[in-house]
Design a protein around this motif. Structure first.
Motif, mmCIF file in Angstrom:
data_model
loop_
_atom_site.group_PDB
_atom_site.id
_atom_site.type_symbol
_atom_site.label_atom_id
_atom_site.label_comp_id
_atom_site.label_asym_id
_atom_site.label_seq_id
_atom_site.Cartn_x
_atom_site.Cartn_y
_atom_site.Cartn_z
ATOM 1 N N THR A 151 -16.169 58.918 -17.434
ATOM 2 C CA THR A 151 -16.206 57.454 -17.350
ATOM 3 C C THR A 151 -16.657 56.840 -18.673
ATOM 4 N N SER A 152 -17.700 57.448 -19.291
ATOM 5 C CA SER A 152 -18.190 56.925 -20.568
ATOM 6 C C SER A 152 -17.152 57.080 -21.670
ATOM 7 N N LEU A 153 -16.395 58.184 -21.641
ATOM 8 C CA LEU A 153 -15.329 58.390 -22.619
ATOM 9 C C LEU A 153 -14.249 57.325 -22.479
ATOM 10 N N GLN A 154 -13.927 56.992 -21.215
ATOM 11 C CA GLN A 154 -12.916 55.962 -20.978
ATOM 12 C C GLN A 154 -13.411 54.592 -21.445
ATOM 13 N N GLU A 155 -14.722 54.328 -21.221
ATOM 14 C CA GLU A 155 -15.291 53.054 -21.669
ATOM 15 C C GLU A 155 -15.263 52.951 -23.182
ATOM 16 N N ASN A 156 -15.596 54.043 -23.883
ATOM 17 C CA ASN A 156 -15.546 54.054 -25.345
ATOM 18 C C ASN A 156 -14.129 53.839 -25.847
ATOM 19 N N LYS A 157 -13.171 54.449 -25.149
ATOM 20 C CA LYS A 157 -11.774 54.291 -25.538
ATOM 21 C C LYS A 157 -11.329 52.848 -25.350
ATOM 22 N N ARG A 158 -11.737 52.249 -24.206
ATOM 23 C CA ARG A 158 -11.369 50.849 -23.953
ATOM 24 C C ARG A 158 -12.014 49.913 -24.982
#
Length: 319
Positions: free
Chosen positions: A8-15
């Motif tokens: 989830t944190s990786l996806q947030e960083n990507k977004r």
């Protein structure tokens, strides 16, 4: 202790990264449009208005063409490079050199304008015989040739290829300006040699221009004649063009100063946000010049108002 990144944190960083990239692209696109539209109007104003067809405005057109190139070429290239695409070393190096060529043509055009203004107030009686239209065209041509020669110096070997190790000609790299461009070239050759020196010359020239004009106006304080009008007109134009030089320095010095910090103090970290602001400021400069012309030079102001009025009347009729 082993730290595991949660999906989830990786996806947030990507977004977040995608959001920042979109903001960057949007701002750069707006700057590019403003630069192209404004400077195209500058070129058209000189072509249409006979009062603006003199040697000084020939150099102003050269500066406007460089600013148009910023909107059409430099900003799209900056966006592409910011996206960190993979390409061959010399392809990335050539794209980076194009950015330098356009910058160099701007500062050389500004220097040519300053020299032209200096000659106009220093030798007004001989100016028209010395500074002819043909010689102005030759000077503009030489400015662009010199810009290409200085901007393409890294292609001759003064680059970061050796720092890439055993890099074959077919190997791809992540294209970034600092990856291919050596900082000693950017600091010593580009900044000190081809930014600081021309800016120093321009400051000295405009200082002398204002001194000569003030002296001539003081001599003619009690007389109303063509000479008085001539020098008052020259003073107004000199102030406008000096403002263009001032804005160039304000917009371009931050990114060059950050390059100097990176070169002389490798351990000093410069925030990425500060680098982005420096890049934005250097690009915004191309959109500011037409605004200066519009607000301070009557010939440009009248030409800008006419198309705007036509567009407004057309929109009213259409509605």
């Amino acid at each position: 202790m082993l730290r595991i990144n949660h999906p989830t944190s990786l996806q947030e960083n990507k977004r977040r990264r995608e959001h920042v990239d979109m903001m960057y692209i949007s701002i750069e696109t707006a700057i590019a449009l403003a630069s192209v539209v404004g400077n195209v109007l500058v070129v058209l104003a000189v072509c249409v208005n006979r009062a603006l067809r003199n040697t000084t405005f020939c150099f102003i057109v050269s500066l406007a063409v460089a600013d148009i190139a910023v909107g059409v070429l430099v900003i799209p290239l900056a966006i592409i490079i910011s996206l960190e695409f993979n390409t061959q070393f010399y392809t990335c190096l050539f794209l980076s050199c194009l950015l330098l060529i356009i910058t160099q043509s701007s500062i050389l055009s500004l220097l040519a304008i300053a020299i032209d203004r200096y000659l106009r107030v220093k030798i007004p009686t001989r100016y028209n015989t010395i500074v002819t239209q043909r010689r102005a065209y030759v000077a503009v041509f030489l400015c662009w040739i010199l810009s290409f020669l200085t901007g393409l110096v890294p292609m001759t070997g003064w680059n970061n290829r050796n720092a890439q190790g055993n890099l074959s000609s077919s190997s791809d790299i992540v294209c970034e300006f600092t990856t291919v461009m050596r900082m000693d070239y950017m600091v010593y050759f580009n900044f000190f040699g081809w930014v600081v020196v021309p800016l120093s010359v321009m400051i000295a020239l405009y200082g002398e221009i204002f001194r000569v004009i003030r002296r001539q106006l003081n001599r003619r304080a009690e007389a109303t004649c063509d000479g008085d009008r001539y020098y008052r007109k020259e003073l107004k134009l000199a102030k406008s063009l000096a403002l263009v030089v001032f804005l160039f320095a304000v917009c371009w010095l931050p990114i060059h100063i950050m390059n100097c910090i990176s070169f002389f103090c490798p351990k000093c970290s410069i925030p990425k946000f500060a680098m982005y602001v420096g890049i934005f400021m250097s690009h915004v400069n191309s959109a500011l010049n037409p605004m200066v012309y519009a607000y301070r030079i009557n010939g440009f102001r009248n030409y800008y108002i006419f198309p705007s009025t036509c567009i407004l009347l057309f929109s009213i009729d259409a509605s």
